[in-house]
Design an enzyme around this catalytic site. Structure first.
Site, PDB file in Angstrom:
ATOM      1  N   GLN A   1       4.535   7.056   1.681  1.00 22.36           N
ATOM      2  CA  GLN A   1       4.205   6.152   2.765  1.00 22.36           C
ATOM      3  C   GLN A   1       3.964   4.783   2.146  1.00 22.36           C
ATOM      4  O   GLN A   1       3.130   4.642   1.245  1.00 22.36           O
ATOM      5  CB  GLN A   1       2.931   6.624   3.474  1.00 22.36           C
ATOM      6  CG  GLN A   1       3.126   7.798   4.391  1.00 22.36           C
ATOM      7  CD  GLN A   1       3.790   7.393   5.685  1.00 22.36           C
ATOM      8  OE1 GLN A   1       3.172   6.833   6.558  1.00 22.36           O
ATOM      9  NE2 GLN A   1       5.080   7.664   5.810  1.00 22.36           N
TER      10      GLN A   1
ATOM     11  N   LEU B   1       0.821  -1.215   0.000  1.00 22.66           N
ATOM     12  CA  LEU B   1       0.000   0.000   0.000  1.00 22.66           C
ATOM     13  C   LEU B   1       0.852   1.261   0.000  1.00 22.66           C
ATOM     14  O   LEU B   1       1.846   1.352   0.719  1.00 22.66           O
ATOM     15  CB  LEU B   1      -0.885  -0.018   1.252  1.00 22.66           C
ATOM     16  CG  LEU B   1      -1.795   1.190   1.459  1.00 22.66           C
ATOM     17  CD1 LEU B   1      -3.183   0.729   1.906  1.00 22.66           C
ATOM     18  CD2 LEU B   1      -1.233   2.149   2.500  1.00 22.66           C
TER      19      LEU B   1
ATOM     20  N   ASP C   1       0.365   8.650   1.728  1.00 21.82           N
ATOM     21  CA  ASP C   1       0.772  10.046   1.532  1.00 21.82           C
ATOM     22  C   ASP C   1       2.104  10.232   0.786  1.00 21.82           C
ATOM     23  O   ASP C   1       3.060   9.508   1.058  1.00 21.82           O
ATOM     24  CB  ASP C   1       0.987  10.736   2.878  1.00 21.82           C
ATOM     25  CG  ASP C   1      -0.137  10.519   3.855  1.00 21.82           C
ATOM     26  OD1 ASP C   1      -1.125   9.876   3.503  1.00 21.82           O
ATOM     27  OD2 ASP C   1      -0.009  11.015   4.985  1.00 21.82           O
TER      28      ASP C   1
ATOM     29  N   GLU D   1      -4.817  16.440   9.746  1.00 20.50           N
ATOM     30  CA  GLU D   1      -3.613  15.756   9.276  1.00 20.50           C
ATOM     31  C   GLU D   1      -2.935  16.623   8.217  1.00 20.50           C
ATOM     32  O   GLU D   1      -3.572  17.445   7.560  1.00 20.50           O
ATOM     33  CB  GLU D   1      -3.984  14.390   8.674  1.00 20.50           C
ATOM     34  CG  GLU D   1      -4.535  13.422   9.715  1.00 20.50           C
ATOM     35  CD  GLU D   1      -4.678  11.985   9.205  1.00 20.50           C
ATOM     36  OE1 GLU D   1      -4.321  11.062   9.939  1.00 20.50           O
ATOM     37  OE2 GLU D   1      -5.164  11.801   8.073  1.00 20.50           O
TER      38      GLU D   1
ATOM     39  N   TYR E   1       6.098   7.627   9.927  1.00 22.46           N
ATOM     40  CA  TYR E   1       4.919   8.301   9.390  1.00 22.46           C
ATOM     41  C   TYR E   1       5.301   9.550   8.599  1.00 22.46           C
ATOM     42  O   TYR E   1       6.462   9.911   8.480  1.00 22.46           O
ATOM     43  CB  TYR E   1       3.955   8.642  10.534  1.00 22.46           C
ATOM     44  CG  TYR E   1       3.018   7.494  10.900  1.00 22.46           C
ATOM     45  CD1 TYR E   1       3.207   6.212  10.408  1.00 22.46           C
ATOM     46  CD2 TYR E   1       1.930   7.713  11.734  1.00 22.46           C
ATOM     47  CE1 TYR E   1       2.333   5.181  10.744  1.00 22.46           C
ATOM     48  CE2 TYR E   1       1.059   6.686  12.077  1.00 22.46           C
ATOM     49  CZ  TYR E   1       1.266   5.418  11.572  1.00 22.46           C
ATOM     50  OH  TYR E   1       0.406   4.402  11.905  1.00 22.46           O
ATOM     51  N   SER E   2       4.286  10.255   8.107  1.00 22.26           N
ATOM     52  CA  SER E   2       4.505  11.318   7.118  1.00 22.26           C
ATOM     53  C   SER E   2       5.328  12.489   7.636  1.00 22.26           C
ATOM     54  O   SER E   2       5.389  12.736   8.839  1.00 22.26           O
ATOM     55  CB  SER E   2       3.156  11.850   6.649  1.00 22.26           C
ATOM     56  OG  SER E   2       2.562  10.879   5.839  1.00 22.26           O
TER      57      SER E   2
ATOM     58  N   ARG F   1       1.139  14.549  14.404  1.00 18.95           N
ATOM     59  CA  ARG F   1       1.976  13.972  13.345  1.00 18.95           C
ATOM     60  C   ARG F   1       2.109  14.892  12.131  1.00 18.95           C
ATOM     61  O   ARG F   1       1.463  15.921  12.039  1.00 18.95           O
ATOM     62  CB  ARG F   1       1.441  12.611  12.895  1.00 18.95           C
ATOM     63  CG  ARG F   1      -0.021  12.585  12.541  1.00 18.95           C
ATOM     64  CD  ARG F   1      -0.430  11.154  12.186  1.00 18.95           C
ATOM     65  NE  ARG F   1      -1.861  11.027  11.982  1.00 18.95           N
ATOM     66  CZ  ARG F   1      -2.732  10.656  12.925  1.00 18.95           C
ATOM     67  NH1 ARG F   1      -2.311  10.363  14.135  1.00 18.95           N
ATOM     68  NH2 ARG F   1      -4.022  10.591  12.655  1.00 18.95           N
ATOM     69  N   ASP F   2       2.951  14.450  11.192  1.00 21.01           N
ATOM     70  CA  ASP F   2       3.118  15.037   9.861  1.00 21.01           C
ATOM     71  C   ASP F   2       3.843  16.388   9.886  1.00 21.01           C
ATOM     72  O   ASP F   2       3.315  17.403   9.418  1.00 21.01           O
ATOM     73  CB  ASP F   2       1.759  15.180   9.153  1.00 21.01           C
ATOM     74  CG  ASP F   2       0.937  13.910   9.208  1.00 21.01           C
ATOM     75  OD1 ASP F   2       1.547  12.836   9.398  1.00 21.01           O
ATOM     76  OD2 ASP F   2      -0.304  13.964   9.080  1.00 21.01           O
TER      77      ASP F   2
HETATM   78  C1  FRU Z   1      -2.579  10.614   6.398  1.00 20.59           C
HETATM   79  C2  FRU Z   1      -1.867   9.877   7.495  1.00 20.59           C
HETATM   80  C3  FRU Z   1      -0.892  10.751   8.248  1.00 20.59           C
HETATM   81  C4  FRU Z   1       0.078   9.776   8.816  1.00 20.59           C
HETATM   82  C5  FRU Z   1       0.177   8.758   7.703  1.00 20.59           C
HETATM   83  C6  FRU Z   1       0.404   7.353   8.156  1.00 20.59           C
HETATM   84  O1  FRU Z   1      -3.064   9.775   5.426  1.00 20.59           O
HETATM   85  O2  FRU Z   1      -2.792   9.275   8.391  1.00 20.59           O
HETATM   86  O3  FRU Z   1      -1.495  11.582   9.212  1.00 20.59           O
HETATM   87  O4  FRU Z   1       1.324  10.345   9.116  1.00 20.59           O
HETATM   88  O5  FRU Z   1      -1.042   8.832   6.993  1.00 20.59           O
HETATM   89  O6  FRU Z   1       0.601   6.513   7.056  1.00 20.59           O
END
Ligand code: FRU
Length: 493
Positions: free
Chosen positions: A62, A43, A46, A226, A107-108, A167-168
């Site tokens: 991701q 899969l 992001d 996000e 993560y992102s 996050r992110d």
């Molecule tokens: C958005 C998200 C981000 C996170 C990432 C994890 O799609 O949920 O907030 O960092 O995907 O894969």
């Protein structure tokens, strides 16, 4: 549909060869894209770390290797010289095993170059033995040899005044400012979406919490934000983010959105004052987590790329053990207090052959697997259908009703339907009559740019072998090009 156990979802990747059999099966899929980046296996979600450095565009995505499931996330690295053709470089950031700060996922995040290195800011998704989540903001340094070096300690941990949904990180580097900012998507303890701001004079050290971003009037807008980002485009500040777990008019039952405010950002008071309402970025079904490139060489310009997918949705290729691709890169400008998204001018290089259209006995044109269709329209109703059968039945319809000014995209006529619970048609009112369309078709997607980017509809579609015709009705002039491949489908981990 396969039920994934936690062990299966979060299995560490030890030997890339473990994925070879999976890739060999996936690569046979009729839905593999030809000019859009897609998951090598498993899969993709992001886009991350989109940055210009050393005469190239670097982009990461991701990636969960094992299948179409949101399990253990890695950053997979791709590069391009022109944002048209792309090269896979393989996995870049892998989660550290057992007790690392990112033990359950890298993560992102975003990227910024300093000297000859690219600095990668990401969320370390940590879970303890009781599966309790803790988010860390982490840093890695990528040399020109492509080898990432993670900093042993995170830049900071989760802010205790908010829930663990933090996050992110997006690095903001404003010309003329001697301070850097970092935006983090977050959730307040009473479950409202928000954005946290950190600042530092040095990209590598000394990051301090500066405060929560104030967005007057939007204190109660979704329960989590996000992928936030602030871009400076056409003399305006633009706050882009993904508010979750709320519905919006015209977006069916969809709970996850990607949109923006145009307004003014005051970095001293950390206040973003919107000059209008929240706008959806893309009116199609499958677009989320859009990221704008950092370190662009032209001030006032922005290039955006998004995940052509949405969270919490199963896609037809899940059964083939892969899901997800990225949108085409788009150039952003501001027009009439709205963001305008245009395909990058360089994308014309994809055009291969201009096909002179001849219709069959049912008045349908044949549609190549990868094509661009450009349509000039005179004022009046327009009816288009893509991916119909040879008799012009079924497919995805694009209808413009001149009396109301609405354009509607409806994919309920496709044989293979999915995510219908979030609705199968999307609408947008146009300020001006429909005069122009640029439509990019790949094996399993359609991107529709309306009136020079005034609206965009991005959607995945999974046509059956019979569904490769189109129907065009209205006072229009259409041109069609076949498009060259721009991504290499190869087993490179
Ligand atoms: C958005 C998200 C981000 C996170 C990432 C994890 O799609 O949920 O907030 O960092 O995907 O894969």
């Amino acid at each position: 549909m396969k039920e994934w156990t936690r062990e299966e979802k979060y299995r560490y990747l030890k030997d890339p060869q473990e994925l070879k059999g999976l890739y060999d099966q996936i690569s046979k899929s009729a839905y593999r894209q030809t000019f859009h980046n897609q998951a090598v296996t498993g899969l993709m979600n992001d886009p991350n770390g989109f940055v210009w450095h050393d005469n190239k565009w670097h982009l990461f995505y991701q990636w969960c290797p094992w299948g179409a499931v949101h399990g253990l996330k890695h950053w997979y690295h791709i590069i391009s010289k022109d944002l048209v053709t792309w090269r896979n470089l393989g996995v870049c950031l892998l989660p550290d095993q057992e007790d690392g700060y990112d033990n359950r996922g890298v993560y992102s995040g975003s990227a910024m170059p300093i000297g000859d290195k690219i600095y990668l800011y990401y969320t370390g998704n940590h879970r303890n033995e009781n599966w309790v989540r803790h988010a860390y903001t982490c840093l890695a340094r990528l040399g020109n040899d492509g080898w990432p070096e993670k900093y042993p300690l995170p830049l900071f941990g989760a802010n205790p005044d908010y829930t663990e949904h933090q996050r992110d990180p997006k690095i903001i580097c404003m010309p003329g400012m001697d301070i850097y900012y970092m935006l983090i998507g977050a959730q307040t303890k009473d479950h409202h979406g928000c954005c946290l701001v950190y600042s530092s004079h040095d990209l590598q050290h000394g990051w301090q919490f500066a405060g929560e971003l104030k967005v007057p009037g939007y204190e109660n807008f979704g329960d989590m934000w996000e992928c936030p980002s602030i871009e400076y485009i056409g003399g305006k500040d633009v706050l882009l983010f993904c508010p979750q777990h709320m519905t919006l008019p015209g977006r069916g039952q969809s709970q996850n959105h990607n949109g923006y405010f145009i307004g003014h950002m005051d970095w001293y008071s950390l206040t973003f004052t919107p000059e209008g309402q929240f706008h959806v970025l893309d009116f199609g079904f499958d677009s989320y987590a859009a990221a704008c490139a950092n370190n662009l060489q032209e001030a006032d310009k922005a290039v955006l790329i998004a995940w052509m997918g949405v969270p919490d949705v199963s896609y037809p290729t899940d059964e083939e053990n892969w899901a997800g691709c990225l949108t085409l890169p788009r150039e952003l400008t501001v027009r009439n207090r709205r963001l305008v998204q245009q395909p990058l001018p360089e994308l014309k290089k994809l055009r291969d052959e201009r096909i002179s259209l001849t219709w069959n006995e049912f008045g349908c044109y044949e549609l190549p697997r990868a094509a661009e269709v450009e349509i000039d329209c005179r004022k009046g109703d327009v009816n288009l259908k893509f991916f119909t059968n040879e008799k012009g039945e079924g497919g995805l319809s694009i209808v413009y009703d001149d009396a109301t000014g609405y354009i509607t995209v409806d994919r309920s006529g496709m044989t293979i339907t999915f995510n219908e619970q979030e609705g199968s048609s999307r609408q947008r009112h146009l300020d001006q009559y429909l005069n122009h369309l640029r439509i990019f078709i790949d094996s399993s997607s359609i991107e529709i740019f309306v009136n020079d980017g005034a609206a965009v509809f991005t959607s995945r579609v999974f046509p059956t072998p019979e569904e490769h015709y189109m129907v065009i009705e209205g006072d229009v002039f259409e041109r069609l090009w076949t498009l060259k491949p721009a991504v290499k489908d190869e087993f490179l981990i």
